[in-house]
Motif scaffolding. Structure first.
Motif, PDB file in Angstrom:
ATOM      1  N   VAL A 103       0.974  -1.425  -0.466  1.00 20.02           N
ATOM      2  CA  VAL A 103      -0.277   0.040   0.280  1.00 20.02           C
ATOM      3  C   VAL A 103       1.345   1.516   0.265  1.00 20.02           C
ATOM      4  CG1 VAL A 103      -1.783   1.394   1.044  1.00 20.02           C
ATOM      5  CG2 VAL A 103      -1.637  -1.213   1.726  1.00 20.02           C
ATOM      6  N   GLY A 104       0.303   1.897  -0.962  1.00 21.50           N
ATOM      7  CA  GLY A 104       1.519   2.996  -0.970  1.00 21.50           C
ATOM      8  C   GLY A 104       2.695   2.935  -1.388  1.00 21.50           C
ATOM      9  N   PRO A 105       3.448   3.992  -1.842  1.00 20.31           N
ATOM     10  CA  PRO A 105       5.243   3.157  -1.940  1.00 20.31           C
ATOM     11  C   PRO A 105       5.966   3.472  -0.956  1.00 20.31           C
ATOM     12  CG  PRO A 105       4.621   6.300  -1.645  1.00 20.31           C
ATOM     13  CD  PRO A 105       3.464   5.213  -1.262  1.00 20.31           C
ATOM     14  N   PRO A 106       6.990   2.220  -1.193  1.00 15.92           N
ATOM     15  CA  PRO A 106       7.745   0.992  -0.145  1.00 15.92           C
ATOM     16  C   PRO A 106       8.501   2.290   0.483  1.00 15.92           C
ATOM     17  CG  PRO A 106       8.782   1.200  -2.366  1.00 15.92           C
ATOM     18  CD  PRO A 106       7.034   1.613  -2.393  1.00 15.92           C
ATOM     19  N   THR A 107       8.689   2.165   1.935  1.00 15.42           N
ATOM     20  CA  THR A 107       9.366   3.575   2.657  1.00 15.42           C
ATOM     21  C   THR A 107      10.259   2.397   3.197  1.00 15.42           C
ATOM     22  OG1 THR A 107       7.610   3.218   3.549  1.00 15.42           O
ATOM     23  CG2 THR A 107       7.951   5.451   2.409  1.00 15.42           C
ATOM     24  N   GLU A 108      10.068   1.626   4.230  1.00 11.25           N
ATOM     25  CA  GLU A 108      11.042   0.780   5.244  1.00 11.25           C
ATOM     26  C   GLU A 108      12.006  -0.328   4.667  1.00 11.25           C
ATOM     27  OE1 GLU A 108       8.758  -0.659   8.156  1.00 11.25           O
ATOM     28  OE2 GLU A 108      10.365  -1.741   8.778  1.00 11.25           O
ATOM     29  N   PHE A 109      13.140   1.213   3.754  1.00 10.54           N
ATOM     30  CA  PHE A 109      14.519  -0.162   3.833  1.00 10.54           C
ATOM     31  C   PHE A 109      14.348  -1.287   4.766  1.00 10.54           C
ATOM     32  CE2 PHE A 109      18.593  -0.235   2.307  1.00 10.54           C
ATOM     33  CZ  PHE A 109      18.404  -0.218   1.389  1.00 10.54           C
ATOM     34  N   VAL A 110      14.949  -1.820   4.537  1.00 10.75           N
ATOM     35  CA  VAL A 110      15.445  -2.763   4.721  1.00 10.75           C
ATOM     36  C   VAL A 110      17.233  -3.825   4.661  1.00 10.75           C
ATOM     37  CG1 VAL A 110      13.827  -3.725   6.011  1.00 10.75           C
ATOM     38  CG2 VAL A 110      14.112  -4.870   3.967  1.00 10.75           C
ATOM     39  N   GLY A 111      16.853  -2.897   2.943  1.00 15.32           N
ATOM     40  CA  GLY A 111      18.575  -3.685   2.655  1.00 15.32           C
ATOM     41  C   GLY A 111      18.435  -5.128   2.519  1.00 15.32           C
ATOM     42  N   LEU A 112      19.074  -5.795   2.563  1.00 19.85           N
ATOM     43  CA  LEU A 112      19.131  -7.201   2.122  1.00 19.85           C
ATOM     44  C   LEU A 112      18.262  -8.620   3.497  1.00 19.85           C
ATOM     45  CD1 LEU A 112      22.391  -7.528   0.476  1.00 19.85           C
ATOM     46  CD2 LEU A 112      20.459  -7.422  -0.461  1.00 19.85           C
ATOM     47  N   ARG A 113      18.175  -7.449   4.190  1.00 18.27           N
ATOM     48  CA  ARG A 113      17.229  -8.765   4.684  1.00 18.27           C
ATOM     49  C   ARG A 113      16.003 -10.101   4.309  1.00 18.27           C
ATOM     50  NH1 ARG A 113      13.595  -6.958  10.012  1.00 18.27           N
ATOM     51  NH2 ARG A 113      12.288  -7.345   8.555  1.00 18.27           N
ATOM     52  N   ASN A 114      15.312  -9.184   3.435  1.00 20.96           N
ATOM     53  CA  ASN A 114      15.007 -10.279   2.830  1.00 20.96           C
ATOM     54  C   ASN A 114      15.234 -11.509   2.022  1.00 20.96           C
ATOM     55  OD1 ASN A 114      11.760  -8.569   3.192  1.00 20.96           O
ATOM     56  ND2 ASN A 114      12.193  -6.974   1.926  1.00 20.96           N
ATOM     57  N   TYR A 115      16.631 -11.265   1.922  1.00 22.80           N
ATOM     58  CA  TYR A 115      17.096 -12.371   1.490  1.00 22.80           C
ATOM     59  C   TYR A 115      17.609 -13.290   2.092  1.00 22.80           C
ATOM     60  CZ  TYR A 115      17.076 -10.354  -3.028  1.00 22.80           C
ATOM     61  OH  TYR A 115      16.177  -8.993  -3.959  1.00 22.80           O
ATOM     62  N   THR A 116      17.954 -12.826   3.150  1.00 19.13           N
ATOM     63  CA  THR A 116      18.497 -13.426   4.760  1.00 19.13           C
ATOM     64  C   THR A 116      17.199 -14.715   5.259  1.00 19.13           C
ATOM     65  OG1 THR A 116      18.506 -11.707   5.281  1.00 19.13           O
ATOM     66  CG2 THR A 116      21.232 -12.355   4.898  1.00 19.13           C
ATOM     67  N   LEU A 117      16.249 -13.114   5.074  1.00 19.02           N
ATOM     68  CA  LEU A 117      14.845 -14.132   5.509  1.00 19.02           C
ATOM     69  C   LEU A 117      14.810 -16.075   5.185  1.00 19.02           C
ATOM     70  CD1 LEU A 117      12.855 -11.309   7.035  1.00 19.02           C
ATOM     71  CD2 LEU A 117      14.078 -12.958   8.684  1.00 19.02           C
ATOM     72  N   ALA A 118      14.850 -15.058   4.043  1.00 16.94           N
ATOM     73  CA  ALA A 118      13.867 -16.616   2.930  1.00 16.94           C
ATOM     74  C   ALA A 118      15.105 -17.690   3.119  1.00 16.94           C
ATOM     75  CB  ALA A 118      14.497 -16.006   1.334  1.00 16.94           C
ATOM     76  N   PHE A 119      16.630 -17.250   3.222  1.00 15.80           N
ATOM     77  CA  PHE A 119      17.347 -18.664   2.855  1.00 15.80           C
ATOM     78  C   PHE A 119      17.330 -18.875   4.383  1.00 15.80           C
ATOM     79  CE2 PHE A 119      18.794 -16.965  -0.653  1.00 15.80           C
ATOM     80  CZ  PHE A 119      18.972 -17.908  -1.794  1.00 15.80           C
ATOM     81  N   GLN A 120      17.044 -18.018   5.666  1.00 14.23           N
ATOM     82  CA  GLN A 120      17.041 -18.981   7.162  1.00 14.23           C
ATOM     83  C   GLN A 120      15.360 -19.767   6.977  1.00 14.23           C
ATOM     84  OE1 GLN A 120      17.202 -15.093   9.280  1.00 14.23           O
ATOM     85  NE2 GLN A 120      19.348 -15.288   9.257  1.00 14.23           N
TER      86      GLN A 120
END
Lengths: 336, 286
Positions: A78-95
């Motif tokens: 919803v709305g433009p993305p604002t909460e920058f988390v860097g590469l955390r989504n990638y590390t979360l996926a591999f965990q």
């Protein structure tokens, strides 16, 4: 620039300018006519290719760029993305063990498809390449699963494989009741059941390609071998199959890319509960479940980028080491 | 190359003879495995659910027409078939027109960057279409295209273009230069040559790419699933999936709906088998 025996026209601006002495008015007129011709040629080139280029860039390339961007955010869409988390989504996926299960399942499907479909398809293609009456009908029937919609195939097999359903009844009537499984519910069995359904659906595609390769094998070669006293099997083994190399490699390539992004049949055939436990998830179903349905858009896009990267690297490696000569560099653009 | 092999392939050099019994036994077994499930679904639609539950592998006794009648009169079957047809025809038309225009330039014009442009398109063959589905959905949403036919047609056109261009280009390149010179002498421009000579001559290839695009669109599931939330826009694959999850206890009804949904594909395949098979084969050989 590569010039083949195609349209003979002034190639590019440089050769369009008059090379000879510009003494007579006629030569000058000639030169300006040629310049007009060059300009017209470029109008045509741009006019004819622009629509295709635009739609291709916009709906194939641009979305992938956005995926990389979105994947760096925590974003509910919803709305433009604002909460920058860097590469955390990638590390979360591999965990996430479910995602690792999905990776394992994709690997099973990639290698299982190659190892099972390949020999089956080769055998059937050699069989249907023999000359016998009614061959055309058999070919038509063998291709049927390939043209059916994935969804139809999925629902069909889901019904056939339900507990005490048709497949179970058939096995029992053959005295093979001991083989009966919870085909789609047993967490250890379901991925192999799905592999079998995928094999049923896509082996026809391999057969189609192999029959094309077989039709390119010159009759003279097999006839010469037969005259020399080779048996049918010896001819296949030493003449025909070696000549199929390029076709087999192209099929392997297409099968691999398809297996990495397989979605429809998995999604339709396996129950969401089983999928959510990872037993039957693939990267694509995981991505759609998390990104679209759970509205974890940033995370889903990170999975999309991983899926894309794995496919792309696999494709490039395959290209580099196995396909080089087969598509004549159609994809790497090195040939010609 | 596809064109040459299609022209030079000897047809019926030797009369087909009867094969050995072993050949037929194997071929029959393979054919049975391929179509038995399909026949089961169609036949099952003529039974009642209690019959199917009691004896999953039995034959209809008596034949029940009710399931098919119910699907054809009371479900959204016709609406969904219409949506599928509009989307498939729109996709096919756009793919053929845009693909022909681009392939013509790539085949018959000599210009700087031509091979680069061709490589650029062929990269799409490496591209896993499914991977881009989430950002594609977001983009269509931001463009206000979600829940419209365009949301399916435009991306499908984009994803079909690479294969279309790869199939069409060698076909257009193979048209002899003499024909183009003759057309020029008769006063035809290059565009006139495209319209009056190249297009009619490449009709077999155009039919092939058209059929491939049509079948891909007709069977598509993932993209419509995401972008067509509106039930009135649902295509047949979405309809089959919804029907089967909505009426889980009505096995006979699901079988009937599934049969009816695959009927067009089966008919179409029987009619266009040469184009579908030849197209896939040509794409690989080209």
């Amino acid at each position: 620039m590569t010039s083949t025996n195609q349209i003979r026209m002034p190639a590019g601006g440089a050769s369009a300018s008059p090379a000879g002495p510009r003494t007579t008015g006629r030569a000058a007129a000639h030169a300006s006519a040629r310049r007009a011709e060059t300009r017209r040629k470029w109008y045509e080139i741009i006019g004819l290719t622009t629509p295709a280029v635009l739609i291709y860039v916009m709906f194939v390339l641009v979305p992938m760029g956005f995926a990389v961007y979105y994947s760096l955010f925590r974003w509910r869409g919803v709305g433009p993305p604002t909460e920058f988390v860097g590469l955390r989504n990638y590390t979360l996926a591999f965990q996430d063990p479910i995602f690792l299960d999905a990776l394992r399942n994709n690997a099973i499907i990639v290698f299982g498809s190659l190892l099972i479909q390949g020999p089956i398809a080769l055998g059937i293609a050699l069989l249907l390449n023999r000359r016998f009456r009614g061959r055309a009908v058999f070919r038509l029937l063998v291709f049927v699963p390939y043209v059916l919609a994935e969804v139809t195939v999925g629902i069909m097999w889901k019904l056939l494989l339900t507990g005490d359903g048709t497949v179970d009844a058939l096995l029992r009537s053959l005295g093979l009741g001991g083989l009966v499984q919870a085909w789609l519910a047993d967490l250890d069995v379901v991925i192999w059941t799905l592999l079998a359904v995928l094999t049923w659906k896509y082996v026809g595609f391999a057969i189609i390609l192999l029959l094309a390769g077989l039709s390119n094998v010159p009759d003279e070669l097999t006839e010469a071998a037969a005259i020399d006293g080779a048996s049918w099997w010896q001819i296949q083994r030493h003449v025909t199959i070696p000549l199929l190399g390029p076709t087999i490699r192209i099929w392997m390539f297409l099968s691999m890319i398809g297996s990495l992004q397989v979605f429809d049949i998995i999604w339709v055939t396996s129950v969401p509960a089983v999928r959510s436990l990872g037993a039957s998830a693939t990267m694509a179903t995981y991505m759609v479940d998390n990104g679209f349905f759970a509205r974890l858009w940033g995370y889903g896009n990170a999975v999309a980028v991983i899926l894309f990267a794995i496919s792309f690297v696999a494709a490039l490696l395959f290209q580099r080491f196995l396909l080089r000569r087969d598509i004549a560099g159609a994809i790497t653009g090195k040939a010609k | 190359m596809a064109v040459n092999s299609a022209l030079s392939r000897p047809t019926g050099r030797r009369p087909a003879s009867w094969g050995t019994p072993l050949t037929y036994a194997l071929a029959l077994a393979v054919a049975a495995v391929s179509i038995a499930p399909v026949i089961y679904v169609i036949v099952g639609g003529f039974r009642t659910t209690p019959q199917i539950v009691a004896d999953p592998a039995g034959l209809p006794d008596p034949i029940v027409w009710d399931n098919y009648a119910r699907v054809l009169t009371q479900s959204n079957f016709w609406q969904q078939a219409f949506n599928s047809a509009v989307i498939a025809l729109g996709t096919t038309l756009a793919v053929v027109v845009l693909g022909l225009a681009a392939a013509f330039v790539l085949a018959r014009y000599t210009f700087r960057g031509r091979e680069g442009l061709y490589t650029f398109f062929t990269l799409g063959l490496l591209f896993p279409a499914g991977a881009a589905i989430l950002p594609l959905y977001l983009m269509l949403r931001d463009l206000n295209l979600v829940n419209s036919y365009y949301a399916v047609i435009l991306p499908q056109v984009a994803f079909s273009l690479p294969l279309t261009i790869v199939i069409l280009r060698p076909f257009l390149s193979a048209i002899p230069r003499e024909l183009e010179d003759a057309a020029a002498i008769d006063g035809a421009s290059r565009l006139g040559f495209l319209w009056r000579v190249a297009m009619p001559l490449s009709r077999p290839a155009l039919v092939t790419v058209g059929v491939l695009a049509f079948v891909a669109s007709w069977n598509a599931f993932l993209l419509p699933l995401l972008v067509l939330g509106d039930v009135n826009l649902h295509t047949l694959p979405l309809g089959v999936q919804n029907f089967s999850s909505q009426y889980t206890t009505d096995t006979a009804g699901v079988l009937a709906f599934t049969s009816l949904a695959m009927l067009p594909a089966l008919l179409f395949f029987t009619l266009a088998e040469k184009q579908i098979v030849g197209g896939l084969q040509g794409a690989v050989k080209g």
